[in-house]
Design a protein around this motif. Structure first.
Motif, PDB file in Angstrom:
ATOM      1  N   VAL A 207       0.837  -1.164   0.002  1.00 24.18           N
ATOM      2  CA  VAL A 207       0.062  -0.011  -0.034  1.00 24.18           C
ATOM      3  C   VAL A 207       0.807   1.252  -0.057  1.00 24.18           C
ATOM      4  O   VAL A 207       0.475   2.425  -0.483  1.00 24.18           O
ATOM      5  CB  VAL A 207      -1.000  -0.037   1.150  1.00 24.18           C
ATOM      6  CG1 VAL A 207      -1.818   1.500   1.475  1.00 24.18           C
ATOM      7  CG2 VAL A 207      -1.939  -1.150   1.072  1.00 24.18           C
ATOM      8  N   VAL A 208       2.031   1.063   0.499  1.00 22.27           N
ATOM      9  CA  VAL A 208       2.888   2.312   0.472  1.00 22.27           C
ATOM     10  C   VAL A 208       3.308   2.529  -0.843  1.00 22.27           C
ATOM     11  O   VAL A 208       3.318   3.831  -1.273  1.00 22.27           O
ATOM     12  CB  VAL A 208       4.288   1.924   1.386  1.00 22.27           C
ATOM     13  CG1 VAL A 208       5.264   2.776   1.330  1.00 22.27           C
ATOM     14  CG2 VAL A 208       3.881   1.850   2.905  1.00 22.27           C
ATOM     15  N   SER A 209       3.631   1.524  -1.594  1.00 22.34           N
ATOM     16  CA  SER A 209       3.891   1.982  -3.133  1.00 22.34           C
ATOM     17  C   SER A 209       2.878   2.406  -3.715  1.00 22.34           C
ATOM     18  O   SER A 209       2.853   3.325  -4.771  1.00 22.34           O
ATOM     19  CB  SER A 209       4.419   0.605  -3.679  1.00 22.34           C
ATOM     20  OG  SER A 209       4.575   0.794  -5.230  1.00 22.34           O
TER      21      SER A 209
ATOM     22  N   ARG B 234      10.765   1.086  -3.530  1.00 24.18           N
ATOM     23  CA  ARG B 234      12.081   0.893  -2.602  1.00 24.18           C
ATOM     24  C   ARG B 234      11.412   1.155  -1.072  1.00 24.18           C
ATOM     25  O   ARG B 234      12.042   0.584  -0.215  1.00 24.18           O
ATOM     26  CB  ARG B 234      13.095   1.823  -3.226  1.00 24.18           C
ATOM     27  CG  ARG B 234      13.617   1.385  -4.399  1.00 24.18           C
ATOM     28  CD  ARG B 234      15.129   2.138  -4.660  1.00 24.18           C
ATOM     29  NE  ARG B 234      14.560   3.508  -4.791  1.00 24.18           N
ATOM     30  CZ  ARG B 234      15.576   4.426  -5.000  1.00 24.18           C
ATOM     31  NH1 ARG B 234      16.689   4.395  -4.418  1.00 24.18           N
ATOM     32  NH2 ARG B 234      15.242   5.790  -5.265  1.00 24.18           N
ATOM     33  N   LEU B 235      10.619   2.215  -0.925  1.00 22.57           N
ATOM     34  CA  LEU B 235      10.156   2.450   0.431  1.00 22.57           C
ATOM     35  C   LEU B 235       9.423   1.055   1.078  1.00 22.57           C
ATOM     36  O   LEU B 235       9.641   0.739   2.153  1.00 22.57           O
ATOM     37  CB  LEU B 235       9.297   3.681   0.409  1.00 22.57           C
ATOM     38  CG  LEU B 235       8.726   4.197   1.934  1.00 22.57           C
ATOM     39  CD1 LEU B 235       9.673   4.125   2.807  1.00 22.57           C
ATOM     40  CD2 LEU B 235       7.680   5.272   1.644  1.00 22.57           C
ATOM     41  N   ALA B 236       8.465   0.588   0.151  1.00 23.40           N
ATOM     42  CA  ALA B 236       7.791  -0.466   0.636  1.00 23.40           C
ATOM     43  C   ALA B 236       8.549  -1.495   0.798  1.00 23.40           C
ATOM     44  O   ALA B 236       8.254  -2.404   1.814  1.00 23.40           O
ATOM     45  CB  ALA B 236       6.593  -0.841  -0.484  1.00 23.40           C
TER      46      ALA B 236
ATOM     47  N   ALA C  57       5.486   5.591   7.866  1.00 27.42           N
ATOM     48  CA  ALA C  57       5.579   5.023   6.361  1.00 27.42           C
ATOM     49  C   ALA C  57       4.499   5.613   5.317  1.00 27.42           C
ATOM     50  O   ALA C  57       4.788   6.204   4.213  1.00 27.42           O
ATOM     51  CB  ALA C  57       5.310   3.727   6.396  1.00 27.42           C
ATOM     52  N   PHE C  58       3.329   5.904   5.628  1.00 32.89           N
ATOM     53  CA  PHE C  58       2.316   6.543   4.858  1.00 32.89           C
ATOM     54  C   PHE C  58       2.405   7.835   4.702  1.00 32.89           C
ATOM     55  O   PHE C  58       2.725   8.481   3.462  1.00 32.89           O
ATOM     56  CB  PHE C  58       1.014   6.455   5.588  1.00 32.89           C
ATOM     57  CG  PHE C  58       0.326   4.888   5.312  1.00 32.89           C
ATOM     58  CD1 PHE C  58       0.862   3.881   5.132  1.00 32.89           C
ATOM     59  CD2 PHE C  58      -1.047   5.239   5.123  1.00 32.89           C
ATOM     60  CE1 PHE C  58       0.169   2.780   4.812  1.00 32.89           C
ATOM     61  CE2 PHE C  58      -1.771   3.983   4.929  1.00 32.89           C
ATOM     62  CZ  PHE C  58      -1.313   2.805   4.851  1.00 32.89           C
TER      63      PHE C  58
ATOM     64  N   VAL D 251      -6.135   3.153  -4.740  1.00 33.16           N
ATOM     65  CA  VAL D 251      -6.102   3.648  -3.025  1.00 33.16           C
ATOM     66  C   VAL D 251      -7.496   3.258  -2.485  1.00 33.16           C
ATOM     67  O   VAL D 251      -7.633   2.636  -1.551  1.00 33.16           O
ATOM     68  CB  VAL D 251      -5.956   4.973  -2.815  1.00 33.16           C
ATOM     69  CG1 VAL D 251      -5.994   5.486  -1.465  1.00 33.16           C
ATOM     70  CG2 VAL D 251      -4.289   5.189  -3.427  1.00 33.16           C
ATOM     71  N   ASP D 252      -8.493   3.768  -3.127  1.00 30.67           N
ATOM     72  CA  ASP D 252     -10.066   3.352  -2.564  1.00 30.67           C
ATOM     73  C   ASP D 252     -10.369   2.028  -2.791  1.00 30.67           C
ATOM     74  O   ASP D 252     -11.081   1.597  -1.710  1.00 30.67           O
ATOM     75  CB  ASP D 252     -10.920   4.293  -3.616  1.00 30.67           C
ATOM     76  CG  ASP D 252     -10.782   5.761  -3.072  1.00 30.67           C
ATOM     77  OD1 ASP D 252     -10.264   6.101  -2.085  1.00 30.67           O
ATOM     78  OD2 ASP D 252     -11.235   6.664  -3.883  1.00 30.67           O
TER      79      ASP D 252
END
Length: 343
Positions: free
Chosen positions: A49-51, A89-91, A179-180, A264-265
């Motif tokens: 979800v972060v991605s 990369r963050l995810a 993270a979000f 996202v939704d």
């Protein structure tokens, strides 16, 4: 793969399923490229979800590429998020840090099999370092995230009869909120940081509670820690908290600005509601999870080949819940027709 969000092709419209798969496979391959094949075991349905949030705010910063065939995609290639994408990369970094914490949690709870404790600790340390390295590449403080994970273990160890349930979920909420919120930094949308942090807190609470609901019987049988048992929280109260968190999550996301919020939704709206229903409702009789031998064989073959083999039981059995559901995490059998307007 683990997590509470488990979209199924039988009830998701094709364009959304392709978009979700692009992030899922992109996360898996980013873990491979950044930390080696073994790190693909840390693939997490929820951290992708972060991605998704990063791309929804700035689609131009989420390049795609074509990946080769994979057994979990029915031996087909697919368009996936490129490992160069900051969101991917963050995810991946968050996945590694959280997976390292989960390994340490298993050791602390005495769930590690005899003779594997030292190996689990080494793997946790390696994933921790890998997560920190990948996080630094996108300007995220993995040390703070790791400290939050460790704080979770400390809170659980010191929990007593007077400990409130939300005190036990707070560290998870803080980790997901960080993270979000960082996706807003990556996208250059500072105004989104506060609402996304709030959305992260609610999502972290949901993930923690739903995981506890699904694990409660097993934890009680093993004598392992479970936040619901430790706080004597009834199923009715747990569901109320989950539904309140889902509502708060939706309200927080309404305050954020996205260039394209459809996925996202779908994930943080529709699939979150499905996750709550799945955790508290009885599973449909039409779904049968493959036995452990077949499950292990599929996982090992996919891990080794990344797509040169597909088990015969994964062939489509017609419309409805089939093995596609299993390969996306299983237990999706409230299958229905797509109710969105996409194609």
């Amino acid at each position: 793969m683990f997590g509470i969000l488990r979209p199924c092709a039988a009830h998701g419209c094709p364009s959304l399923m392709r978009a979700w798969r692009a992030h899922l496979c992109g996360l898996c391959l980013t873990l491979r490229d950044g930390q080696g094949h073994g790190a693909r075991l840390a693939t997490n349905y929820d951290t992708l979800v972060v991605s998704v949030l990063a791309e929804a705010q700035l689609p131009s910063a989420a390049p795609r590429r074509t990946a080769g065939p994979c057994a979990l995609r029915g031996f087909r290639p697919a368009e996936v998020l490129d490992a160069r994408a900051d969101g991917a990369r963050l995810a991946a970094a968050v996945s590694l840090v959280l997976a390292a914490g989960k390994l340490r949690d298993h050791v602390a709870d005495g769930e590690a099999a005899f003779g594997t404790v030292a190996a689990r600790r080494r793997l946790a340390a390696r994933w921790q370092r890998g997560g920190a390295r990948m996080a630094a590449g996108v300007g995220f403080d993995a040390a703070a995230l790791a400290a939050t994970v460790d704080r979770q273990l400390d809170v659980e160890r010191s929990a007593g009869p007077a400990t409130g349930l939300l005190a036990l979920t707070a560290p998870t909420e803080d980790a997901v909120a960080a993270a979000f919120a960082h996706t807003a930094v990556l996208a250059g949308r500072p105004g989104n940081a506060a609402p996304l942090a709030e959305a992260g807190r609610f999502f972290g609470r949901l993930a923690h509670l739903l995981d506890a609901v699904e694990d409660r019987a097993g934890d009680e049988a093993r004598g392992a820690f479970n936040p619901l048992t430790a706080t004597a929280t009834s199923p009715r109260e747990a569901r109320r908290l989950c539904e309140d968190a889902a509502h708060g999550l939706a309200l927080a996301l309404e305050e954020a600005e996205f260039e394209d919020r459809h996925l996202v939704d779908a994930l943080l709206g529709t699939e979150v509601r499905r996750a709550v229903t799945r955790a508290f409702g009885a599973p449909a009789a039409s779904y049968q999870r493959p036995g452990w031998i077949r499950k292990s064989a599929a996982g090992i073959a996919t891990f080794l080949t990344c797509g040169v083999w597909r088990p015969r039981w994964s062939k489509r059995a017609g419309h409805g819940c089939d093995e596609r559901c299993y390969f996306r995490g299983g237990s999706c059998c409230d299958c229905c027709t797509c109710d969105c307007s996409c194609g």
